[in-house]
Design a protein around this motif. Structure first.
Motif, PDB file in Angstrom:
ATOM      1  N   GLY A  15      44.901 -25.666   4.681  1.00  0.00           N
ATOM      2  CA  GLY A  15      45.357 -25.893   6.043  1.00  0.00           C
ATOM      3  C   GLY A  15      45.734 -24.574   6.699  1.00  0.00           C
ATOM      4  N   VAL A  16      44.981 -24.159   7.698  1.00  0.00           N
ATOM      5  CA  VAL A  16      45.185 -22.881   8.378  1.00  0.00           C
ATOM      6  C   VAL A  16      46.055 -23.114   9.611  1.00  0.00           C
ATOM      7  N   VAL A  17      47.174 -22.420   9.676  1.00  0.00           N
ATOM      8  CA  VAL A  17      48.134 -22.629  10.758  1.00  0.00           C
ATOM      9  C   VAL A  17      48.025 -21.523  11.797  1.00  0.00           C
ATOM     10  N   TYR A  18      47.853 -21.917  13.073  1.00  0.00           N
ATOM     11  CA  TYR A  18      47.817 -20.976  14.192  1.00  0.00           C
ATOM     12  C   TYR A  18      49.155 -21.013  14.924  1.00  0.00           C
ATOM     13  N   SER A  19      49.565 -19.872  15.441  1.00  0.00           N
ATOM     14  CA  SER A  19      50.768 -19.799  16.267  1.00  0.00           C
ATOM     15  C   SER A  19      50.386 -19.822  17.747  1.00  0.00           C
ATOM     16  N   HIS A  20      51.356 -20.132  18.602  1.00  0.00           N
ATOM     17  CA  HIS A  20      51.121 -20.076  20.049  1.00  0.00           C
ATOM     18  C   HIS A  20      50.726 -18.658  20.444  1.00  0.00           C
ATOM     19  N   ARG A  21      51.365 -17.664  19.862  1.00  0.00           N
ATOM     20  CA  ARG A  21      51.055 -16.267  20.178  1.00  0.00           C
ATOM     21  C   ARG A  21      49.618 -15.927  19.775  1.00  0.00           C
ATOM     22  N   GLY A  22      49.237 -16.290  18.564  1.00  0.00           N
ATOM     23  CA  GLY A  22      47.895 -15.986  18.096  1.00  0.00           C
ATOM     24  C   GLY A  22      46.830 -16.676  18.929  1.00  0.00           C
ATOM     25  N   THR A  74      28.668 -27.408  23.370  1.00  0.00           N
ATOM     26  CA  THR A  74      27.748 -27.594  22.255  1.00  0.00           C
ATOM     27  C   THR A  74      28.397 -27.175  20.941  1.00  0.00           C
ATOM     28  N   LEU A  75      29.503 -26.470  21.004  1.00  0.00           N
ATOM     29  CA  LEU A  75      30.304 -26.131  19.829  1.00  0.00           C
ATOM     30  C   LEU A  75      31.386 -27.194  19.689  1.00  0.00           C
ATOM     31  N   PRO A  76      31.625 -27.723  18.479  1.00  0.00           N
ATOM     32  CA  PRO A  76      32.657 -28.754  18.344  1.00  0.00           C
ATOM     33  C   PRO A  76      34.058 -28.204  18.602  1.00  0.00           C
ATOM     34  N   MET A  77      34.830 -28.948  19.362  1.00  0.00           N
ATOM     35  CA  MET A  77      36.207 -28.541  19.631  1.00  0.00           C
ATOM     36  C   MET A  77      37.052 -28.567  18.368  1.00  0.00           C
ATOM     37  N   PHE A  78      36.612 -29.328  17.350  1.00  0.00           N
ATOM     38  CA  PHE A  78      37.416 -29.362  16.125  1.00  0.00           C
ATOM     39  C   PHE A  78      37.333 -28.058  15.349  1.00  0.00           C
ATOM     40  N   HIS A  79      36.345 -27.238  15.638  1.00  0.00           N
ATOM     41  CA  HIS A  79      36.193 -26.009  14.866  1.00  0.00           C
ATOM     42  C   HIS A  79      36.938 -24.846  15.513  1.00  0.00           C
ATOM     43  N   CYS A  80      38.008 -24.403  14.857  1.00  0.00           N
ATOM     44  CA  CYS A  80      38.823 -23.301  15.389  1.00  0.00           C
ATOM     45  C   CYS A  80      39.203 -23.573  16.834  1.00  0.00           C
ATOM     46  N   ASN A  81      39.478 -24.858  17.142  1.00  0.00           N
ATOM     47  CA  ASN A  81      39.820 -25.257  18.505  1.00  0.00           C
ATOM     48  C   ASN A  81      38.785 -24.763  19.507  1.00  0.00           C
ATOM     49  N   THR A 131      37.921 -19.330  10.231  1.00  0.00           N
ATOM     50  CA  THR A 131      39.008 -20.199  10.658  1.00  0.00           C
ATOM     51  C   THR A 131      40.326 -19.436  10.605  1.00  0.00           C
ATOM     52  N   GLU A 132      40.508 -18.633   9.579  1.00  0.00           N
ATOM     53  CA  GLU A 132      41.758 -17.893   9.397  1.00  0.00           C
ATOM     54  C   GLU A 132      41.987 -16.830  10.462  1.00  0.00           C
ATOM     55  N   ALA A 133      40.953 -16.475  11.212  1.00  0.00           N
ATOM     56  CA  ALA A 133      41.079 -15.454  12.257  1.00  0.00           C
ATOM     57  C   ALA A 133      41.077 -16.072  13.650  1.00  0.00           C
ATOM     58  N   THR A 134      41.405 -17.352  13.746  1.00  0.00           N
ATOM     59  CA  THR A 134      41.407 -18.095  15.011  1.00  0.00           C
ATOM     60  C   THR A 134      40.044 -18.016  15.684  1.00  0.00           C
ATOM     61  N   GLY A 135      38.992 -18.078  14.872  1.00  0.00           N
ATOM     62  CA  GLY A 135      37.647 -18.010  15.412  1.00  0.00           C
ATOM     63  C   GLY A 135      37.080 -16.604  15.349  1.00  0.00           C
ATOM     64  N   PRO A 136      36.304 -16.192  16.353  1.00  0.00           N
ATOM     65  CA  PRO A 136      35.647 -14.883  16.334  1.00  0.00           C
ATOM     66  C   PRO A 136      36.636 -13.715  16.234  1.00  0.00           C
ATOM     67  N   GLY A 194      45.627 -12.194  15.893  1.00  0.00           N
ATOM     68  CA  GLY A 194      44.735 -13.341  15.837  1.00  0.00           C
ATOM     69  C   GLY A 194      44.634 -13.961  14.457  1.00  0.00           C
ATOM     70  N   ILE A 195      45.195 -13.304  13.451  1.00  0.00           N
ATOM     71  CA  ILE A 195      45.143 -13.839  12.099  1.00  0.00           C
ATOM     72  C   ILE A 195      46.140 -14.989  11.959  1.00  0.00           C
ATOM     73  N   MET A 196      45.785 -15.967  11.177  1.00  0.00           N
ATOM     74  CA  MET A 196      46.617 -17.157  10.977  1.00  0.00           C
ATOM     75  C   MET A 196      48.036 -16.810  10.542  1.00  0.00           C
ATOM     76  N   MET A 197      48.950 -17.780  10.732  1.00  0.00           N
ATOM     77  CA  MET A 197      50.305 -17.640  10.219  1.00  0.00           C
ATOM     78  C   MET A 197      50.296 -17.694   8.693  1.00  0.00           C
ATOM     79  N   GLY A 198      49.391 -18.482   8.162  1.00  0.00           N
ATOM     80  CA  GLY A 198      49.277 -18.640   6.718  1.00  0.00           C
ATOM     81  C   GLY A 198      48.681 -19.993   6.396  1.00  0.00           C
ATOM     82  N   TYR A 199      48.539 -20.268   5.093  1.00  0.00           N
ATOM     83  CA  TYR A 199      48.025 -21.554   4.643  1.00  0.00           C
ATOM     84  C   TYR A 199      49.183 -22.533   4.471  1.00  0.00           C
ATOM     85  N   TYR A 200      49.040 -23.707   5.048  1.00  0.00           N
ATOM     86  CA  TYR A 200      50.081 -24.733   5.008  1.00  0.00           C
ATOM     87  C   TYR A 200      50.323 -25.204   3.571  1.00  0.00           C
TER      88      TYR A 200
END
Length: 603
Positions: free
Chosen positions: A218-225, A248-255, A353-358, A420-426
């Motif tokens: 589980g990859v956690v994103y912050s509001h800041r990231g 055409t890109l799914p919204m479920f992927h890295c938002n 995913t861990e880098a909030t996408g690209p 842009g890097i994740m907060m960590g793994y849940y």
């Protein structure tokens, strides 16, 4: 100067929620969302999000509670990217291609309090919920938690409240419980005051990726990231104001690679697509004058191979090309040339995913316009330079932590650092600590740096297979193969596939017992198909007397990869096999809606 105070007037926490409130004020009557016969303005979208957020709070959703959603690219999916954090909760978007077992695992691990389900996925969601109930009942009967994975035994689990998202254009009446999405919006308070984000380190989203192990992370994103990543991408891609963005890109992927928030930041229009069928893509591009879209390279093949009756002329005189941001394995130069000849302009990116996408974008240099098309395509296939969010990107020798020479030849591991890097793994401190070792985030991808500073991936470590935009863990597939009563040894590697880029190839050594009852390739594939999501099923199974091993007994996957590169999968055969399944009217190339073409963990 050190004594100057930080106050409400000169400091506010960074959050992408401000993009929506600004859009509602600056672009009041501009169209925000279009989905077939339904459309909203930014003022309406802001009100709908506030209504939904207030309804969630009325359900006693507390701060940092997880709200899960299983849905395609529809208006509700878009709205929840704002409404859920506006209620103080954390959004968990679930990959629609996953099977019920994987969905159940995510729901348990995330401890979701609410589960939104699109009407098309009610059957799959019902199966997942039944599995959760069966697991709980089995563990109670045994008097222990043996039925529950160790990383999910934190506290008692209760089933989430289920809310069905019916078709907004043609309601079906399908339900799983009493609540329905539009009812939630209708009964919500239009004057609800969104939750104020006091700390920008507060989590905004929880995204799951199988990564390189069989247990989902589980990859956690912050509001800041999320805020900074959004800004860096709309700047890096040079997305101007009032874009018309086709989903055409799914919204479920890295938002949606943060463009769920980014389109609001630019006051654009979201054109929602339930499926990525060629006819629908071309039709919506012309109908709504689409300017931007993101996708995995597999969508290029859909557009190129579309029938004449499905196509529309995009390259019109005086009209700029449609901008495409793509990611994943570098698309062949010939493929880039073909797609651009249709009226598209491609920018290549790389991320996780861990880098909030690209995290990297191949920023184009004007001097490259003078080069032949073939050379331009080769340059575009590189992963490029860091987005502005990244404080630093490098390719290092992980043993010495020294940067590799910028010669385009010396390989090392790509490492990143930045907001842009994740907060960590849940719920996984060990994995978080390992990922953040020595002050960098380790991507697990091997690459080189060219003399001009542009990065290029050369290989993937840890045996991840990327097929049609999906991450496939070879460990997970191997684990299933080893459960077969006749399998002695198993190894899974990537092999070329004409449509999906890569697909799993299994090498199996059978037990010597019962030689009369030989196992065939089709039987083994059928066994996998019953126990895995279809995109994870090996397309080829090769039987060997014994798998190659090192002196210490480890299977030599390097040798198997070399062998697999020579295997050829007939796309016609694959499509024929798929066509025997029940396929909906929106299917693509024999793949049903549940297997629509989606993006991957690694872009």
């Amino acid at each position: 100067m050190n004594n100057l105070p930080k106050c409400e007037a000169n400091f506010s926490a960074l959050t992408p929620l401000t993009f929506l409130s600004r859009a509602s004020a600056c672009y009041v009557n501009r169209v925000s969302v279009i989905h077939e016969g339904t459309s909203f303005t930014w003022a309406q979208t802001y009100e709908r999000c506030r209504r939904l957020a207030s309804s969630l709070r009325a359900l006693n959703i507390a701060r940092t509670d997880v709200v899960s959603v299983l849905a395609p690219n529809i208006p509700a999916m878009y709205e929840m990217h704002f409404a859920v954090p506006m209620a103080g909760a954390v959004l968990n978007t679930i990959n629609t291609r996953l099977d019920a077992k994987n969905i159940a695992t995510i729901l348990r691990h995330s401890e979701a309090k609410v589960f939104f389900v699109d009407y098309e996925y009610v059957s799959k969601a019902r199966d997942a919920l039944r599995m959760l109930m069966d697991d709980d009942n089995n563990s109670e009967q045994k008097g222990n938690s043996a039925a529950i994975p160790t990383n999910q035994q934190h506290r008692a689990f209760s089933l989430p409240l289920v809310i069905v998202i019916d078709d907004i254009n043609s309601p079906t009446g399908i339900r799983l419980g009493e609540l329905e999405y539009e009812q939630m919006v209708h009964h919500g308070n239009p004057n609800y005051v969104p939750e104020i984000i006091q700390d920008e380190w507060t989590p905004i989203a929880l995204n799951y990726t199988s990564g390189t192990t069989s247990e989902p992370k589980g990859v956690v994103y912050s509001h800041r990231g999320a805020y900074l990543s959004t800004l860096s991408l709309i700047l890096g891609w040079e997305m101007g104001s009032e874009p018309v963005y086709l989903w055409t890109l799914p919204m479920f992927h890295c938002n949606g690679w943060t463009f769920t928030w980014g389109v609001a930041a630019r006051g654009g229009t979201n054109v929602c697509l339930r499926t990525t069928a060629a006819r629908d893509i071309y039709r919506n591009i012309i109908l709504h004058n689409v300017t931007h879209m993101c996708c995995a390279p597999i969508v290029f093949n859909i557009l190129i191979e579309a029938k004449a009756s499905e196509r529309r002329e995009i390259r019109l005189k005086g009209k700029p090309p449609v901008e495409i941001l793509t990611g994943g394995a570098p698309p062949p130069a010939s493929l880039l040339e073909q797609i651009e000849s249709l009226g598209f302009h491609v920018t290549h990116a790389y991320g996780l995913t861990e880098a909030t996408g690209p995290a990297l974008v191949c920023e184009w240099q004007k001097k490259w316009n003078m080069l032949p098309q073939q050379e331009q395509a080769q340059l575009k296939a590189r992963q490029g330079v860091s987005v502005l969010t990244m404080a630093d990107v490098d390719v290092k020798n992980l043993e010495t932590m020294e940067s590799v020479p910028k010669d385009g030849k010396t390989m090392g591991e790509i490492v990143l650092k930045g907001s842009g890097i994740m907060m960590g793994y849940y719920k996984d401190d060990e994995a978080s600590s390992k990922a953040f070792g020595k002050g960098w985030f380790r991507t697990g991808d091997v690459g080189v740096i060219h003399h001009d500073g542009y990065l290029e991936i050369k290989d993937r470590s840890k045996d991840v297979i990327i097929s049609g935009g999906e991450n496939i863990s070879s460990v997970e597939v191997e684990s299933l193969l080893y459960k077969h009563p006749r399998v002695l040894e198993a190894a899974v590697v990537a092999m070329p596939h004409p449509r999906w880029g890569e697909s799993p190839c299994a090498f199996v050594a059978l037990k010597k017992s019962s030689p009369k009852n030989e196992v065939t390739e089709s039987e083994m594939i059928g066994y996998c198909r019953k126990n895995l999501p279809h995109f994870m099923v090996p397309k080829v199974v090769k039987f060997m007397e014994e798998l190659p091993k090192t002196s210490t007994g480890k299977i030599q996957k390097f040798e198997l990869r070399v062998m697999a590169k020579s295997f050829v999968v007939s796309e016609n055969v694959q499509s024929k096999k798929k066509s025997s399944n029940q396929v909906g009217q929106n299917s693509i190339g024999g793949y049903s809606n549940n297997q629509q073409l989606l993006a991957m963990s690694r872009l």
